[in-house]
Design a protein around this motif. Structure first.
Motif, PDB file in Angstrom:
ATOM      1  N   ARG A 116      14.793  -1.433   5.379  1.00 26.78           N
ATOM      2  CA  ARG A 116      15.778  -1.988   4.078  1.00 26.78           C
ATOM      3  C   ARG A 116      15.911  -0.604   3.447  1.00 26.78           C
ATOM      4  NH1 ARG A 116      10.979  -4.459   3.392  1.00 26.78           N
ATOM      5  NH2 ARG A 116      10.080  -4.051   1.377  1.00 26.78           N
ATOM      6  N   SER A 169      33.834  -6.458  -9.365  1.00 26.23           N
ATOM      7  CA  SER A 169      34.361  -7.373  -8.507  1.00 26.23           C
ATOM      8  C   SER A 169      35.765  -7.825  -8.685  1.00 26.23           C
ATOM      9  CB  SER A 169      33.352  -8.658  -8.671  1.00 26.23           C
ATOM     10  OG  SER A 169      32.205  -8.348  -8.043  1.00 26.23           O
ATOM     11  N   PHE A 225      19.265  -3.790   0.935  1.00 23.36           N
ATOM     12  CA  PHE A 225      19.963  -4.051   1.987  1.00 23.36           C
ATOM     13  C   PHE A 225      19.440  -3.983   3.262  1.00 23.36           C
ATOM     14  CE2 PHE A 225      22.725  -1.809  -1.421  1.00 23.36           C
ATOM     15  CZ  PHE A 225      23.869  -2.712  -1.338  1.00 23.36           C
ATOM     16  N   GLN A 270      27.817  -3.464   4.700  1.00 23.93           N
ATOM     17  CA  GLN A 270      27.494  -4.735   3.871  1.00 23.93           C
ATOM     18  C   GLN A 270      27.932  -4.601   2.574  1.00 23.93           C
ATOM     19  OE1 GLN A 270      23.056  -5.139   3.969  1.00 23.93           O
ATOM     20  NE2 GLN A 270      23.003  -3.761   5.597  1.00 23.93           N
ATOM     21  N   ASP A 271      28.292  -5.682   2.228  1.00 22.32           N
ATOM     22  CA  ASP A 271      28.800  -6.163   0.828  1.00 22.32           C
ATOM     23  C   ASP A 271      27.961  -6.978   0.135  1.00 22.32           C
ATOM     24  OD1 ASP A 271      31.119  -4.765   0.940  1.00 22.32           O
ATOM     25  OD2 ASP A 271      32.079  -6.030   2.456  1.00 22.32           O
ATOM     26  N   LYS A 272      27.670  -6.686  -1.075  1.00 23.17           N
ATOM     27  CA  LYS A 272      26.873  -7.625  -2.050  1.00 23.17           C
ATOM     28  C   LYS A 272      27.691  -7.719  -3.343  1.00 23.17           C
ATOM     29  CE  LYS A 272      22.523  -7.172  -0.041  1.00 23.17           C
ATOM     30  NZ  LYS A 272      21.378  -8.145   0.058  1.00 23.17           N
ATOM     31  N   GLU A 273      27.496  -8.871  -3.940  1.00 27.57           N
ATOM     32  CA  GLU A 273      27.859  -9.102  -5.516  1.00 27.57           C
ATOM     33  C   GLU A 273      26.841  -9.436  -6.324  1.00 27.57           C
ATOM     34  OE1 GLU A 273      31.256  -9.269  -6.519  1.00 27.57           O
ATOM     35  OE2 GLU A 273      32.114  -8.822  -4.531  1.00 27.57           O
ATOM     36  N   GLU A 274      26.792  -8.903  -7.320  1.00 26.48           N
ATOM     37  CA  GLU A 274      25.765  -9.124  -8.402  1.00 26.48           C
ATOM     38  C   GLU A 274      26.118  -9.179  -9.674  1.00 26.48           C
ATOM     39  OE1 GLU A 274      22.354  -9.971  -8.269  1.00 26.48           O
ATOM     40  OE2 GLU A 274      22.373 -10.171  -6.201  1.00 26.48           O
ATOM     41  N   ILE A 322      18.466  -4.145  -5.624  1.00 27.93           N
ATOM     42  CA  ILE A 322      19.505  -4.532  -4.625  1.00 27.93           C
ATOM     43  C   ILE A 322      18.901  -4.068  -3.366  1.00 27.93           C
ATOM     44  CG2 ILE A 322      21.823  -4.341  -4.115  1.00 27.93           C
ATOM     45  CD1 ILE A 322      21.569  -5.519  -6.788  1.00 27.93           C
ATOM     46  N   HIS A 369      30.566  -5.317  -7.555  1.00 29.26           N
ATOM     47  CA  HIS A 369      30.415  -5.224  -5.939  1.00 29.26           C
ATOM     48  C   HIS A 369      29.841  -3.799  -5.415  1.00 29.26           C
ATOM     49  CE1 HIS A 369      32.717  -6.145  -2.235  1.00 29.26           C
ATOM     50  NE2 HIS A 369      32.213  -4.777  -2.065  1.00 29.26           N
ATOM     51  N   TYR A 370      28.770  -4.120  -4.435  1.00 27.09           N
ATOM     52  CA  TYR A 370      28.273  -3.157  -3.630  1.00 27.09           C
ATOM     53  C   TYR A 370      28.561  -3.168  -2.377  1.00 27.09           C
ATOM     54  CZ  TYR A 370      24.961  -3.251  -7.913  1.00 27.09           C
ATOM     55  OH  TYR A 370      24.823  -3.416  -9.252  1.00 27.09           O
ATOM     56  N   ARG A 371      28.966  -1.900  -1.908  1.00 28.38           N
ATOM     57  CA  ARG A 371      29.202  -1.799  -0.346  1.00 28.38           C
ATOM     58  C   ARG A 371      28.449  -0.481   0.351  1.00 28.38           C
ATOM     59  NH1 ARG A 371      34.938  -2.028   2.661  1.00 28.38           N
ATOM     60  NH2 ARG A 371      34.318  -4.170   2.783  1.00 28.38           N
TER      61      ARG A 371
END
Length: 165
Positions: free
Chosen positions: A133, A69, A148, A35-39, A146, A43-45
């Protein structure tokens, strides 16, 4: 002639191992275990790491990579706050059961642009089909929670592919 046959056999074995590894990585991505997240420009993977041997089934392993990012280098990551005392920032939630990590290790892999952590959790006896999660209380970069989502059925499926069960 004998060496040619041996080389062909080795190439066949290596290609079979590679196709199994590609199938495993495709399944990890398809089940949402990558999973990838942007905040706020970070960038979090998160990636689930299946066990390599049957004896490693007691822990859940995740790899969390944190970077900017835009690809620039994160600043001041040599501070001790980025390496020690991280276990209070992570939790694995399985319905109402929250598990603290067994260990959080900052991986020294030469990643200049960001940070990478290995997250180790005790494996629950049973997984919920909906409410699992991984929670990251990000006090280092964004000061946000955050989350996931993790599928217990996907973990079991990936583990069976990894161990050829």
């Amino acid at each position: 002639m004998k060496y040619g046959i041996i080389v062909c056999c080795w190439l066949l074995v290596l290609s079979a191992c590679r196709s199994n590894q590609q199938k495993l990585m495709t399944t990890i991505a398809a089940t949402g275990m990558l999973q990838d997240k942007e905040e706020n420009g970070i960038h979090y993977r998160l990636q689930y790491l299946p066990p390599a041997k049957k004896g490693e089934m007691d822990l859940l392993r995740f790899r969390l990579t944190i970077s900017n990012s835009d690809g620039s280098t994160l600043k001041n990551t040599s501070d001790v706050a980025y390496t020690y005392g991280l276990d209070s920032m992570f939790a694995f939630v399985n319905v109402t059961d929250t598990t603290a990590p067994v260990d959080i290790v900052r991986v020294a892999n030469g990643n200049i642009g960001g940070l990478e952590y290995m997250l180790l959790f005790d494996r629950p006896l049973a997984y919920s089909q909906v409410n699992c999660r991984l929670l990251f209380r990000d006090y280092l970069f964004n000061h946000k929670y955050i989350t996931f989502p993790v599928q217990g059925a996907a973990i079991n499926h990936i583990d069976s592919l990894s161990l050829d069960l």
